[in-house]
Design a protein around this motif. Structure first.
Motif, PDB file in Angstrom:
ATOM      1  N   VAL A 270      42.687  31.458 -13.029  1.00 50.42           N
ATOM      2  CA  VAL A 270      44.008  31.942 -13.447  1.00 50.42           C
ATOM      3  C   VAL A 270      44.856  30.770 -13.948  1.00 50.42           C
ATOM      4  CG1 VAL A 270      46.164  32.983 -12.633  1.00 50.42           C
ATOM      5  CG2 VAL A 270      43.969  33.954 -11.931  1.00 50.42           C
ATOM      6  N   LEU A 271      44.819  29.656 -13.226  1.00 51.32           N
ATOM      7  CA  LEU A 271      45.579  28.471 -13.634  1.00 51.32           C
ATOM      8  C   LEU A 271      45.013  27.869 -14.919  1.00 51.32           C
ATOM      9  CD1 LEU A 271      46.104  26.807 -10.145  1.00 51.32           C
ATOM     10  CD2 LEU A 271      47.694  28.250 -11.424  1.00 51.32           C
ATOM     11  N   LYS A 272      43.702  27.882 -15.068  1.00 51.23           N
ATOM     12  CA  LYS A 272      43.086  27.380 -16.305  1.00 51.23           C
ATOM     13  C   LYS A 272      43.510  28.238 -17.495  1.00 51.23           C
ATOM     14  CE  LYS A 272      39.034  25.432 -13.956  1.00 51.23           C
ATOM     15  NZ  LYS A 272      37.576  25.559 -13.706  1.00 51.23           N
ATOM     16  N   MET A 273      43.585  29.548 -17.282  1.00 50.97           N
ATOM     17  CA  MET A 273      44.047  30.444 -18.349  1.00 50.97           C
ATOM     18  C   MET A 273      45.491  30.123 -18.719  1.00 50.97           C
ATOM     19  SD  MET A 273      46.263  33.255 -18.660  1.00 50.97           S
ATOM     20  CE  MET A 273      46.302  34.023 -17.050  1.00 50.97           C
ATOM     21  N   LEU A 274      46.362  29.949 -17.723  1.00 53.34           N
ATOM     22  CA  LEU A 274      47.773  29.665 -17.990  1.00 53.34           C
ATOM     23  C   LEU A 274      47.949  28.359 -18.756  1.00 53.34           C
ATOM     24  CD1 LEU A 274      49.262  30.705 -14.530  1.00 53.34           C
ATOM     25  CD2 LEU A 274      49.500  31.950 -16.695  1.00 53.34           C
ATOM     26  N   ASN A 275      47.061  27.411 -18.534  1.00 52.50           N
ATOM     27  CA  ASN A 275      47.141  26.101 -19.174  1.00 52.50           C
ATOM     28  C   ASN A 275      46.776  26.146 -20.657  1.00 52.50           C
ATOM     29  OD1 ASN A 275      47.279  23.111 -19.173  1.00 52.50           O
ATOM     30  ND2 ASN A 275      45.052  23.240 -19.418  1.00 52.50           N
ATOM     31  N   MET A 276      45.987  27.155 -21.049  1.00 50.04           N
ATOM     32  CA  MET A 276      45.427  27.181 -22.405  1.00 50.04           C
ATOM     33  C   MET A 276      46.477  27.129 -23.507  1.00 50.04           C
ATOM     34  SD  MET A 276      42.321  29.929 -22.261  1.00 50.04           S
ATOM     35  CE  MET A 276      40.687  29.479 -21.672  1.00 50.04           C
ATOM     36  N   SER A 277      47.632  27.705 -23.276  1.00 51.89           N
ATOM     37  CA  SER A 277      48.639  27.824 -24.344  1.00 51.89           C
ATOM     38  C   SER A 277      49.626  26.669 -24.365  1.00 51.89           C
ATOM     39  CB  SER A 277      49.407  29.141 -24.183  1.00 51.89           C
ATOM     40  OG  SER A 277      49.980  29.210 -22.878  1.00 51.89           O
ATOM     41  N   GLY A 278      49.493  25.745 -23.419  1.00 53.13           N
ATOM     42  CA  GLY A 278      50.423  24.621 -23.364  1.00 53.13           C
ATOM     43  C   GLY A 278      50.067  23.530 -24.359  1.00 53.13           C
ATOM     44  N   LYS A 279      51.042  22.707 -24.703  1.00 50.53           N
ATOM     45  CA  LYS A 279      50.835  21.623 -25.667  1.00 50.53           C
ATOM     46  C   LYS A 279      50.842  20.254 -25.007  1.00 50.53           C
ATOM     47  CE  LYS A 279      52.769  24.273 -29.501  1.00 50.53           C
ATOM     48  NZ  LYS A 279      53.817  24.350 -30.551  1.00 50.53           N
ATOM     49  N   GLY A 280      51.070  20.220 -23.668  1.00 49.19           N
ATOM     50  CA  GLY A 280      51.080  18.958 -22.964  1.00 49.19           C
ATOM     51  C   GLY A 280      49.884  18.829 -22.047  1.00 49.19           C
ATOM     52  N   ASP A 281      50.011  17.977 -21.022  1.00 48.34           N
ATOM     53  CA  ASP A 281      48.946  17.906 -20.029  1.00 48.34           C
ATOM     54  C   ASP A 281      49.088  19.071 -19.056  1.00 48.34           C
ATOM     55  OD1 ASP A 281      50.897  17.261 -18.070  1.00 48.34           O
ATOM     56  OD2 ASP A 281      50.651  15.119 -18.390  1.00 48.34           O
ATOM     57  N   PHE A 282      48.135  19.191 -18.138  1.00 47.99           N
ATOM     58  CA  PHE A 282      48.099  20.363 -17.263  1.00 47.99           C
ATOM     59  C   PHE A 282      49.396  20.532 -16.482  1.00 47.99           C
ATOM     60  CE2 PHE A 282      47.235  22.124 -13.011  1.00 47.99           C
ATOM     61  CZ  PHE A 282      46.874  23.409 -13.373  1.00 47.99           C
ATOM     62  N   ILE A 283      49.888  19.484 -15.853  1.00 50.80           N
ATOM     63  CA  ILE A 283      51.090  19.594 -15.029  1.00 50.80           C
ATOM     64  C   ILE A 283      52.302  19.985 -15.874  1.00 50.80           C
ATOM     65  CG2 ILE A 283      52.695  18.342 -13.530  1.00 50.80           C
ATOM     66  CD1 ILE A 283      50.020  19.139 -12.212  1.00 50.80           C
ATOM     67  N   ALA A 284      52.450  19.384 -17.045  1.00 55.78           N
ATOM     68  CA  ALA A 284      53.569  19.729 -17.934  1.00 55.78           C
ATOM     69  C   ALA A 284      53.491  21.192 -18.354  1.00 55.78           C
ATOM     70  CB  ALA A 284      53.563  18.813 -19.156  1.00 55.78           C
ATOM     71  N   ASN A 285      52.276  21.645 -18.657  1.00 50.81           N
ATOM     72  CA  ASN A 285      52.092  23.038 -19.079  1.00 50.81           C
ATOM     73  C   ASN A 285      52.440  24.018 -17.968  1.00 50.81           C
ATOM     74  OD1 ASN A 285      51.203  22.071 -21.525  1.00 50.81           O
ATOM     75  ND2 ASN A 285      49.023  22.295 -21.035  1.00 50.81           N
ATOM     76  N   ILE A 286      52.046  23.691 -16.742  1.00 43.03           N
ATOM     77  CA  ILE A 286      52.317  24.560 -15.602  1.00 43.03           C
ATOM     78  C   ILE A 286      53.810  24.553 -15.257  1.00 43.03           C
ATOM     79  CG2 ILE A 286      51.930  24.827 -13.106  1.00 43.03           C
ATOM     80  CD1 ILE A 286      49.645  25.907 -14.841  1.00 43.03           C
ATOM     81  N   LYS A 287      54.438  23.380 -15.334  1.00 44.89           N
ATOM     82  CA  LYS A 287      55.868  23.287 -15.003  1.00 44.89           C
ATOM     83  C   LYS A 287      56.711  24.135 -15.957  1.00 44.89           C
ATOM     84  CE  LYS A 287      57.869  19.528 -13.625  1.00 44.89           C
ATOM     85  NZ  LYS A 287      58.355  18.130 -13.513  1.00 44.89           N
ATOM     86  N   GLN A 288      56.269  24.247 -17.199  1.00 43.30           N
ATOM     87  CA  GLN A 288      57.016  25.011 -18.191  1.00 43.30           C
ATOM     88  C   GLN A 288      57.139  26.494 -17.798  1.00 43.30           C
ATOM     89  OE1 GLN A 288      55.227  25.220 -22.129  1.00 43.30           O
ATOM     90  NE2 GLN A 288      57.212  24.917 -23.112  1.00 43.30           N
ATOM     91  N   LEU A 289      56.228  26.967 -16.940  1.00 45.78           N
ATOM     92  CA  LEU A 289      56.194  28.381 -16.565  1.00 45.78           C
ATOM     93  C   LEU A 289      57.045  28.708 -15.338  1.00 45.78           C
ATOM     94  CD1 LEU A 289      52.369  29.010 -17.111  1.00 45.78           C
ATOM     95  CD2 LEU A 289      54.261  29.544 -18.675  1.00 45.78           C
TER      96      LEU A 289
END
Length: 382
Positions: free
Chosen positions: A197-216
């Motif tokens: 689920v977390l890997k899926m959420l990361n797919m649409s981000g433009k930064g690194d994993f933590i930045a992508n997750i924080k955006q949500l």
């Protein structure tokens, strides 16, 4: 929002009139509506439903009365706690444990309405959309479709689409989203966030994993049912999976679970919001952690927040002691409470019809369902 999401997204206000008129001409749907609102003649129901103009009107005039009535007749009360933990000027991705197919997100949205907050978009698996009209109904009700049972290529495409849709809702539409922490319900109530689920959420981000997750703005949400009407159905499925490695659920199984979950008695329900997890993610820099370590740690953070925010009921303590042959929590319940719960378990076991019925396994399985939230909370407190 663009056509990239047309086959999964919820419907917008300008589409509602067309969709409700189509639904009001569906005999199967109107028969269901008549069952839910028995005091109104079918013709009146059809006319009233066809007059809906907006998503908010649908939720306030149809969702709210139904689930409010359900709370009054099939529960001992539904509470939403932890509202003070969030900044309601922001939008969140609420990730929760998953107990009931329909009610988990539904009651959460009803409680948000009662607190004058905007309701969330809801992720719903396509396996639950047994009839075409159900797909229209849930999309009127702010649900988006999560496609499952796909081959690897389709899964990758759909995951990217889903990830982008969720991110666009939160960052551009300013719309909060509810998502279960895993595909399907945790049948034994041992709630764990799937890393996929977390890997899926990361797919649409433009930064690194933590930045992508924080955006949500992920906010863990703990859902606690005093009684799970589907406990015996889950136990039955677990034995079927134990006995047959190729066991596959049928659509009618999900339909039975939906009806049983809605119409069965649930006791008290408590939703408790944790704080968003952004403030604890900065320590997970790429310099000190691999991406896989980051993903595993974020999953654990979500899990621990859910564990710590469970509401622990008397039945959880009784189940723990019965499962382990202990009296660890005996001071917290009476002999009458214990006998009542044991009687409840026996009545649920009697409902199970299955070849080679393994009563010992089934009883242990149901006890685990009620004990696991307490076990996980105790471990998270260490």
């Amino acid at each position: 929002m663009g056509k990239n999401y047309d086959d999964i997204r919820s419907f917008r206000n300008e589409e509602i009139s067309e969709k409700v008129i189509k639904l009001s001409d569906n005999k199967q749907f109107i028969n269901l509506l008549s069952t839910v609102f028995p005091l109104y003649p079918k013709n009146e129901l059809k006319t009233r439903f066809a007059a809906i103009k907006t998503v908010e009107e649908f939720q306030r005039k149809w969702d709210y009365p139904f689930f409010n009535s359900l709370e009054a007749t099939k529960t001992s009360g539904v509470q939403l706690k932890g509202m003070e933990n969030l900044d309601w000027g922001k939008n969140y991705l609420f990730i929760s444990n998953h107990r009931d197919i329909v009610l988990d997100a539904a009651f959460f949205n009803i409680k948000l309405l009662e607190n004058q907050k905007d309701t969330t978009e809801i992720g719903m698996g396509d396996n639950l959309l047994i009839f075409p009209w159900i797909k229209d109904l849930v999309r009127i009700n702010k649900s988006f479709i999560v496609y499952r049972s796909l081959n690897i290529r389709e899964l990758l495409t759909r995951s990217r689409q889903l990830s982008a849709y969720i991110r666009q809702n939160i960052t551009q539409r300013k719309q909060s989203v509810w998502l279960a922490q895993r595909e399907g319900r945790a049948k034994n109530s041992d709630d764990r966030t799937q890393e996929s689920v977390l890997k899926m959420l990361n797919m649409s981000g433009k930064g690194d994993f933590i930045a992508n997750i924080k955006q949500l703005n992920i906010c863990p949400l703990a859902i606690s049912y005093e009684y799970d009407p589907c406990d015996y159905l889950k136990a039955k499925e677990l034995q079927q999976r134990r006995d047959n490695a190729n066991y596959q659920k049928q659509p009618e199984d999900d339909l039975q679970s939906m009806v049983t979950g809605i119409m069965g008695y649930k006791g008290k329900l408590v939703y408790r919001l944790a704080r968003e997890i952004n403030n604890v993610l900065d320590c997970l820099s790429e310099k000190n952690h691999t991406k896989n370590e980051q993903i595993a740690t974020v999953a654990q953070i979500i899990d621990n927040q859910i564990f710590l925010n469970y509401e622990i009921f008397t039945v959880n303590k009784i189940a723990y002691d019965l499962l382990n042959g202990e009296k660890r929590f005996a001071n917290d319940y009476s002999l009458t409470h214990k006998l009542d719960f044991e009687r409840y378990i026996q009545l649920q076991l009697q409902k199970i019809e299955i070849a080679n019925k393994d009563d010992d396994f089934l009883q242990k399985t149901i006890l685990e369902m009620y004990a696991n939230p307490l076990i996980n909370q105790q471990q998270a407190l260490l």
